[in-house]
Scaffold this active site. Structure first.
Site, PDB file in Angstrom:
ATOM      1  N   PRO A 162      14.982 -29.385  10.728  1.00 18.48           N
ATOM      2  CA  PRO A 162      16.291 -28.521  10.586  1.00 18.48           C
ATOM      3  C   PRO A 162      16.382 -27.283  10.301  1.00 18.48           C
ATOM      4  CG  PRO A 162      16.143 -30.135   8.855  1.00 18.48           C
ATOM      5  CD  PRO A 162      15.015 -30.110   9.510  1.00 18.48           C
ATOM      6  N   GLU A 183      12.135 -25.566  18.378  1.00 21.81           N
ATOM      7  CA  GLU A 183      12.240 -27.122  18.140  1.00 21.81           C
ATOM      8  C   GLU A 183      12.098 -27.685  19.596  1.00 21.81           C
ATOM      9  OE1 GLU A 183      12.455 -30.759  17.629  1.00 21.81           O
ATOM     10  OE2 GLU A 183      11.919 -29.568  15.917  1.00 21.81           O
ATOM     11  N   CYS A 238       4.436 -34.530   6.147  1.00 16.47           N
ATOM     12  CA  CYS A 238       5.406 -34.956   4.938  1.00 16.47           C
ATOM     13  C   CYS A 238       4.619 -36.560   5.405  1.00 16.47           C
ATOM     14  CB  CYS A 238       6.904 -34.846   5.304  1.00 16.47           C
ATOM     15  SG  CYS A 238       7.634 -35.830   6.779  1.00 16.47           S
TER      16      CYS A 238
END
Length: 488
Positions: A150, A171, A268
């Site tokens: 984001p 994106e 992540c």
């Protein structure tokens, strides 16, 4: 308590060792995530525009906590904040990052909407370490954040890139790109451009970059503590699918990296397949070289719980650091790299035969069981035209390029009000917090003592958007999708 899959625990132990794995698993099961923000050094103010729980991190220009001793000093504006009795601690690896002990109502803080700070997970702020490398490269760098939504890492890169540099925040999935666009606009820094392109489109279109960040879509193990539902979607099969897709992403963007340029690879997640093994693949297949961080910095990271591999790769894990799971490695493209048409055959074949190519291009992030398995992405189809676009859907040349003359007959673009490059083309009117929230709720303001015509609404000196003052009222020009609906 989060029930962790047995296979995940086995893979975690293989990655970090049994003892560390027990500590990490216990933190995921038994402790809550930490809360933090990263301030915008170009917008942060000391005049009370941010909720009191956020301010007061620094006292007399020094960190109010012993965490992070030896790291660079905080940004000048942050150093002037008024002290509190119990000030929050700064994040060791990012001087602009602040841990919060309690959660303010962010939605009702106009400073958040004006881009004074970004609510971001602490481990993700590790890219602050890139600043020392970017500053040594050039004053006019071309940077790409390939998987940017984001926008946390994009806004961070925009804050630390050298003067005169340009950042492309990309994106592939258009609905997420719209969110990215909003966050980039709030941050307000010029020379940032939002695109929605598949990684394979950049090289054929002639894009070339000195630095590329690939924060690759992954199996999301690092988000287990923040999002327990993601545990249900995890599987060993999704890990392998993600690892293969990550290779495809890096392979497709590699030709757009200039010889001698840097590529930062992060996820992540915690397993070796998506992390160390993929870095080894990039080195073996694409010819990348590892880049080492300063030994003193590595020593400070270790003292704050970061795992540093013998090769210089970084691992951050809950239970070891005050943050979530993240892997980070820095690579360089050799200065004598071959042009794209001369790449080894195994590289070219991999780009077009690697599994996961078609589902990435269509935006279809599915595991073998049909569940969404890519952290941070939804299952929306990508309207992947490759076009740059504005928040309203109109084609966009540059996020903060003024597209209207300062005429009272032409409505100004919303992004101009938030830009740090705003030069006063329309009068600014300072409002109270209540008026600011009324504006952000798409309510009507009455500004009888202000000039007629288009006005820039500010709170604490920070732009929020535009109105058109017609005397009896000021018509609210905030884009409808940015409206807040919380009562205040």
């Amino acid at each position: 308590m989060v029930e962790l899959p047995v296979k995940f625990l086995e893979m975690l132990a293989d990655a970090v060792g049994p003892k560390r794995a027990e500590t990490i698993a216990a933190a995921i099961r038994e402790t809550p995530p930490v809360l933090s923000i990263r301030i915008n050094p170009y917008k942060w103010r000391e005049d009370g525009v941010v909720d009191s729980v956020v301010s007061g991190c620094y006292e007399n220009g020094e960190a109010a906590s012993g965490d992070g001793a030896g790291f660079p000093a905080p940004p000048p504006d942050a150093a002037t904040l008024a002290p509190q009795a119990t000030p929050p601690a700064r994040i060791p690896w990012c001087p602009a990052g602040i841990y919060l002990a309690t959660r303010p109502v962010f939605t009702l803080d106009p400073a958040l909407h004006a881009g004074a700070y970004y609510v971001q997970e602490p481990s993700s702020m590790i890219i602050e370490l890139l600043k020392q490398f970017l500053e040594k490269m050039d004053l006019n760098l071309r940077l790409l954040d390939l998987c940017a939504a984001p926008g946390g890492k994009s806004t961070h890169l925009a804050s630390i890139m050298p003067q005169g540099s340009k950042l492309v925040a990309n994106e592939v999935i258009r609905p997420r790109a719209a969110i990215l666009r909003e966050n980039i606009s709030r941050w307000g820094l010029p020379n940032v451009e939002v695109t929605s392109m598949d990684p394979s489109q950049f090289a054929p279109r002639g894009y070339a970059f000195d630095f590329i960040l690939v924060d690759a879509p992954c199996s999301g193990e690092g988000m287990f503590r923040k999002d327990p539902e993601s545990v249900k979607e995890w599987s060993p099969e999704s890990v392998q699918l993600c690892a293969s897709r990550q290779q495809r992403i890096v392979a497709d963007i590699w030709p757009s990296l200039e010889p001698g340029g840097l590529l930062a690879y992060s996820t992540c997640t915690m397993n070796r397949s998506e992390n160390e093994e993929n870095v080894a693949w990039i080195i073996e297949t694409l010819g990348a070289e590892r880049v080492s961080f300063d030994p003193e910095i590595l020593s400070q990271l270790r003292s704050n719980g970061v795992i540093v591999s013998p090769q210089g790769e970084l691992r951050l894990h809950p239970g070891l650091v005050k943050g979530e799971g993240l892997f980070f490695a820095l690579l360089r493209k050799p200065a004598d790299s071959l042009p794209q048409e001369e790449l080894p055959k195994k590289f070219v074949e991999h780009r077009f035969t690697n599994s996961g190519v078609n589902d990435f291009k269509s935006g279809n992030y599915k595991s073998a069981k049909g569940k969404t398995s890519i952290s941070g992405h939804n299952n929306s189809k990508s309207q992947n035209s490759g076009q740059k676009f504005s928040q309203s859907g109109k084609p966009l040349k540059n996020n903060f390029q003024q597209q209207n003359s300062p005429s009272q007959n032409v409505q100004p673009e919303h992004e101009m009000a938030l830009s740090t490059a705003f030069s006063g083309d329309w009068p600014s009117v300072e409002v109270t917090k209540e008026q600011a929230l009324t504006y952000l709720s798409k309510g009507t303001l009455n500004l009888p003592d202000s000039p007629l015509g288009y006005l820039r609404i500010t709170y604490g000196g920070l732009g929020l958007g535009f109105v058109k003052n017609i005397g009896s009222r000021a018509n609210n020009l905030l884009p409808p999708n940015l409206r807040i609906r919380m009562q205040f």
